[in-house]
Design a protein around this motif. Structure first.
Motif, mmCIF file in Angstrom:
data_model
loop_
_atom_site.group_PDB
_atom_site.id
_atom_site.type_symbol
_atom_site.label_atom_id
_atom_site.label_comp_id
_atom_site.label_asym_id
_atom_site.label_seq_id
_atom_site.Cartn_x
_atom_site.Cartn_y
_atom_site.Cartn_z
ATOM 1 N N ARG A 130 0.819 -1.214 0.000
ATOM 2 C CA ARG A 130 0.000 0.000 0.000
ATOM 3 C C ARG A 130 0.852 1.264 0.000
ATOM 4 N N ALA A 131 2.034 1.191 0.605
ATOM 5 C CA ALA A 131 2.889 2.378 0.695
ATOM 6 C C ALA A 131 3.555 2.739 -0.627
ATOM 7 N N ARG A 132 3.531 1.844 -1.612
ATOM 8 C CA ARG A 132 4.167 2.147 -2.884
ATOM 9 C C ARG A 132 3.275 3.080 -3.697
ATOM 10 N N PRO A 133 3.866 3.897 -4.558
ATOM 11 C CA PRO A 133 3.080 4.902 -5.273
ATOM 12 C C PRO A 133 2.327 4.368 -6.492
ATOM 13 N N TRP A 134 2.620 3.149 -6.924
ATOM 14 C CA TRP A 134 2.078 2.666 -8.188
ATOM 15 C C TRP A 134 0.582 2.386 -8.082
ATOM 16 N N GLN A 135 -0.160 3.004 -8.975
ATOM 17 C CA GLN A 135 -1.609 2.813 -9.010
ATOM 18 C C GLN A 135 -2.038 1.865 -10.121
ATOM 19 N N THR A 136 -1.142 1.599 -11.062
ATOM 20 C CA THR A 136 -1.461 0.724 -12.188
ATOM 21 C C THR A 136 -0.318 -0.244 -12.433
ATOM 22 N N LEU A 137 -0.608 -1.301 -13.179
ATOM 23 C CA LEU A 137 0.430 -2.252 -13.551
ATOM 24 C C LEU A 137 1.494 -1.576 -14.405
ATOM 25 N N ALA A 138 1.081 -0.706 -15.302
ATOM 26 C CA ALA A 138 2.035 -0.011 -16.170
ATOM 27 C C ALA A 138 3.015 0.820 -15.351
ATOM 28 N N GLU A 139 2.546 1.479 -14.299
ATOM 29 C CA GLU A 139 3.433 2.287 -13.456
ATOM 30 C C GLU A 139 4.443 1.405 -12.722
ATOM 31 N N MET A 140 3.986 0.265 -12.220
ATOM 32 C CA MET A 140 4.909 -0.624 -11.516
ATOM 33 C C MET A 140 5.971 -1.167 -12.468
ATOM 34 N N LEU A 141 5.563 -1.602 -13.660
ATOM 35 C CA LEU A 141 6.511 -2.148 -14.621
ATOM 36 C C LEU A 141 7.491 -1.077 -15.106
ATOM 37 N N ALA A 142 7.023 0.142 -15.252
ATOM 38 C CA ALA A 142 7.915 1.238 -15.658
ATOM 39 C C ALA A 142 8.983 1.456 -14.601
ATOM 40 N N ALA A 143 8.600 1.398 -13.330
ATOM 41 C CA ALA A 143 9.575 1.569 -12.246
ATOM 42 C C ALA A 143 10.589 0.423 -12.250
ATOM 43 N N ALA A 144 10.114 -0.790 -12.510
ATOM 44 C CA ALA A 144 11.014 -1.940 -12.526
ATOM 45 C C ALA A 144 11.981 -1.876 -13.706
ATOM 46 N N ARG A 145 11.514 -1.365 -14.833
ATOM 47 C CA ARG A 145 12.401 -1.239 -15.994
ATOM 48 C C ARG A 145 13.414 -0.116 -15.788
ATOM 49 N N ALA A 146 13.012 0.919 -15.104
ATOM 50 C CA ALA A 146 13.907 2.063 -14.889
ATOM 51 C C ALA A 146 15.043 1.724 -13.935
ATOM 52 N N GLN A 147 14.751 0.876 -12.933
ATOM 53 C CA GLN A 147 15.767 0.486 -11.951
ATOM 54 C C GLN A 147 15.758 -1.036 -11.805
ATOM 55 N N PRO A 148 16.507 -1.738 -12.628
ATOM 56 C CA PRO A 148 16.512 -3.199 -12.582
ATOM 57 C C PRO A 148 16.814 -3.741 -11.192
#
Length: 321
Positions: A130-148
């Protein structure tokens, strides 16, 4: 040459002849569960066994045989007499994935069993702390791609269905997510709620209470259509990842060479039990998708799962703990 008397006696000597002359079931049955009491498979087996007992007129006992990712129980059933009195409540591991996870197997997954009934499929849902900022799957995946490997995902252990689902998510999205294996799903959920890890691809029945309580956030369900339990959560296709579909399934199998008529009768009984509110209704409330269908349909389902899981496991070079 055989005389006429010998020829008349021949049918009684053929395989299955004695069984055909004895009504089934004529004594108690056993359902072997590969996992510990209180787990998802066990909670499925016990009410089903009680209902089958009433329908078949014989005691139906549930026996837990844990170990080796389900292989101990599966091997026991595979080597049991094919007489319709010993059944395995198997899952994605011992019936499909384990042959690619373990260096050695005590049985041949493709030939050891007579598939009988698909019981349930428990969909996977992608959830984040819940504390993470990602509201969508696309936002989470973008964060993961930006910082492997900066995004950490928990699972129930190496080779678990949660781990396999995570690897498929990584393969299809191109995101580098760090896998954090736990000894079971429960401690991983605890750390997800507290924010010690970022993500899980969990079975819906396991994580549904936390989603409803708001202690974790569901981003997408790995199903072709939205789920009635989470009508506001998009599917992975709606969230931009159409190829990611995954569920943990459970089914009933018998030892290979169990007579087809017995397999068909058990399949019909299971199908009827799943349609009853006290069995199927409760499972749906907990987040499961009911199975059912013919033994032939379940055999085809298992074969397709074996093919799909082999590709995921070999690509990620996963080995069981």
């Amino acid at each position: 040459m055989m005389d006429r008397r010998s020829l008349l006696a021949l049918p009684a000597l053929l395989p299955g002849a004695a069984l055909a002359q004895t009504p089934w079931p004529g004594r108690p049955l056993r359902i072997i569960v590969p996992f510990a009491p209180g787990g998802l498979a066990d909670l499925l087996a016990r009410p089903l066994a009680a209902r089958l007992q009433a329908m078949l007129g014989q005691p139906v006992l549930v026996e837990n045989r844990m170990g080796a990712g389900g292989n101990i129980a599966a091997d026991f059933v595979a080597k049991s007499a094919p007489d319709g009195y010993t059944w395995l409540l198997g899952s994605i591991g011992p019936l499909a994935a384990n042959q690619f996870l373990f260096a050695a197997m005590p049985y041949d997954t493709r030939t050891a069993f007579a598939p009988t009934s698909l019981l349930v499929n428990t969909p996977k849902v992608i959830v984040v702390a819940r504390a993470r900022p990602w509201q969508t799957l696309a936002e989470m995946l973008a964060a993961a791609r930006a910082q492997p490997d900066a995004v950490r995902a928990g699972s129930a252990g190496n080779g678990s269905s949660l781990h396999l689902a995570l690897e498929l998510l990584k393969q299809q999205s191109g995101a580098q997510i760090l896998h954090v294996p736990y000894r079971g799903a429960a401690p991983a959920v605890t750390d997800l709620v507290s924010g010690q890890i970022d993500l899980m691809v969990d079975n819906l029945p396991n994580i549904l209470p936390q989603i409803r309580e708001g202690t974790v956030r569901a981003l997408a369900v790995a199903t072709p259509v939205r789920l009635p339990q989470l009508p506001d959560v998009p599917t992975t296709a709606e969230a931009g990842l159409p190829g990611f579909l995954f569920g943990t399934w459970f089914g009933l199998v018998a030892p290979a060479r169990t007579p087809a008529e017995i397999v068909a009768r058990m399949s019909a009984a299971v199908d009827a039990a799943l349609r009853e509110p006290e069995i199927g209704g409760r499972l749906v409330e907990q987040g499961a998708v009911l199975g059912g269908g013919t033994p032939e349909a379940f055999a085809s389902f298992i074969a397709a799962q074996i093919t799909a899981l082999e590709a995921v496991i070999r690509a990620a070079n996963i080995r069981a703990e």
